[in-house]
Design a protein around this motif. Sequence first.
Motif, PDB file in Angstrom:
ATOM      1  N   ARG A   1      -3.555  -8.755   0.733  1.00  0.00           N
ATOM      2  CA  ARG A   1      -2.133  -8.587   0.462  1.00  0.00           C
ATOM      3  C   ARG A   1      -1.407  -7.951   1.647  1.00  0.00           C
ATOM      4  NH1 ARG A   1      -1.342  -6.743  -5.846  1.00  0.00           N
ATOM      5  NH2 ARG A   1      -3.244  -7.721  -6.629  1.00  0.00           N
ATOM      6  N   LYS A   2      -0.237  -8.488   1.907  1.00  0.00           N
ATOM      7  CA  LYS A   2       0.608  -7.916   2.953  1.00  0.00           C
ATOM      8  C   LYS A   2       1.438  -6.769   2.375  1.00  0.00           C
ATOM      9  CE  LYS A   2       1.122 -12.194   5.626  1.00  0.00           C
ATOM     10  NZ  LYS A   2       2.089 -13.185   6.178  1.00  0.00           N
ATOM     11  N   ASP A   3       1.948  -5.958   3.271  1.00  0.00           N
ATOM     12  CA  ASP A   3       2.803  -4.841   2.859  1.00  0.00           C
ATOM     13  C   ASP A   3       4.233  -5.357   2.723  1.00  0.00           C
ATOM     14  OD1 ASP A   3       3.808  -2.391   2.233  1.00  0.00           O
ATOM     15  OD2 ASP A   3       3.704  -1.593   4.274  1.00  0.00           O
TER      16      ASP A   3
ATOM     17  N   PRO B   1       4.539  -0.749  -5.219  1.00  0.00           N
ATOM     18  CA  PRO B   1       4.168  -1.532  -4.043  1.00  0.00           C
ATOM     19  C   PRO B   1       3.357  -2.775  -4.422  1.00  0.00           C
ATOM     20  CG  PRO B   1       3.777   0.798  -3.649  1.00  0.00           C
ATOM     21  CD  PRO B   1       4.102   0.657  -5.103  1.00  0.00           C
TER      22      PRO B   1
ATOM     23  N   ARG C   1       0.999  -4.224  -2.982  1.00  0.00           N
ATOM     24  CA  ARG C   1      -0.442  -4.053  -2.775  1.00  0.00           C
ATOM     25  C   ARG C   1      -1.123  -3.365  -3.953  1.00  0.00           C
ATOM     26  NH1 ARG C   1      -1.418  -2.212   3.549  1.00  0.00           N
ATOM     27  NH2 ARG C   1      -0.862  -4.212   4.498  1.00  0.00           N
ATOM     28  N   GLU C   2      -0.357  -2.619  -4.740  1.00  0.00           N
ATOM     29  CA  GLU C   2      -0.940  -1.842  -5.843  1.00  0.00           C
ATOM     30  C   GLU C   2      -0.819  -2.530  -7.201  1.00  0.00           C
ATOM     31  OE1 GLU C   2       0.683   2.076  -5.844  1.00  0.00           O
ATOM     32  OE2 GLU C   2       0.250   2.432  -3.722  1.00  0.00           O
TER      33      GLU C   2
ATOM     34  N   TYR D   1       2.891 -13.591   1.350  1.00  0.00           N
ATOM     35  CA  TYR D   1       2.515 -12.387   0.610  1.00  0.00           C
ATOM     36  C   TYR D   1       1.058 -11.975   0.853  1.00  0.00           C
ATOM     37  CZ  TYR D   1       6.705 -14.087  -1.707  1.00  0.00           C
ATOM     38  OH  TYR D   1       7.982 -14.555  -1.961  1.00  0.00           O
TER      39      TYR D   1
END
Length: 289
Positions: free
Chosen positions: A152-154, A163, A165-166, A184
Amino acid sequence: MRSSLWLLFLSLLSVFAQKVQVVAASDLQYALPELARAFEARYPQFKVEMVFGSSGKFYTQLTQGLQADLFFSAESLYPKLLEEKGLAEPGTRGLYALGRVALWLDRRLGLEPGIEALKSPKVTRLAIANPLHAPYGRAAVTLLERYGLLRRKDVALPGISKPFRELAWAEIPWETLTQGVEAYWDTTPLRRGKPGFELVYGENISQTAQLALAATGAGLLALPLVVHESLSGPGVYWVAPLGSHLALEQSYVVLKGKARPEVLAFHRFVGSQEGRAILKRYGFLLPGE
């Protein structure tokens, strides 16, 4: 004379048969016709008509007035949403199978079936269903993520405070990811050591299988499709372990105002011992087994 009368009776039944109109996820393209034939053999006064496609697209069309009696989805979200919107008959939503993702590879690639095969320089294109509206596409992305082949990108998602990613798999607002997977997720692990790499999207899992067979040589597909001779002959496959991708609780529901006797009869037949046996024979994992 008696034989002629019987044939006439059967022909009249076919003309005046009470129809059950079904829209279904395309991983059912082989199993559902067999279910329909078995049902019609038991109830010759009924006729099942089927259209296959993407679960997400069918959901949108059903909310916009698409006429159908039964909806078979590749996961549970869309039937649940239809029920919440008052567009489904209460108490008719049920689980008919658990979806399994399989990696299919063209035999001519000469690769051993397994997720590590995607790292081979021979795999430069991979077919997946469009995760915007196809549950199997979402499962494919989460499978690649699970094995470290997508990262996953930030990135920030509009209206989402957590976020990206979370987010848990079930929390991802898939329908908002309109820029394609690579906007993404980082595909570097899939590109490493290759002259190039491309994700190729099918509008539903059936079209994705056709792309894998005709164009890419590799695809993340539905198990009931890869076990069919059309794919098992020219290819080899690896079945992803349970829990390695987004759960696909495949559900069906009777649509609002369509609880006619023939519709309810087919609904019951799918969940019967005979119906479950047919689904199992075509590669579906049955709930409770």
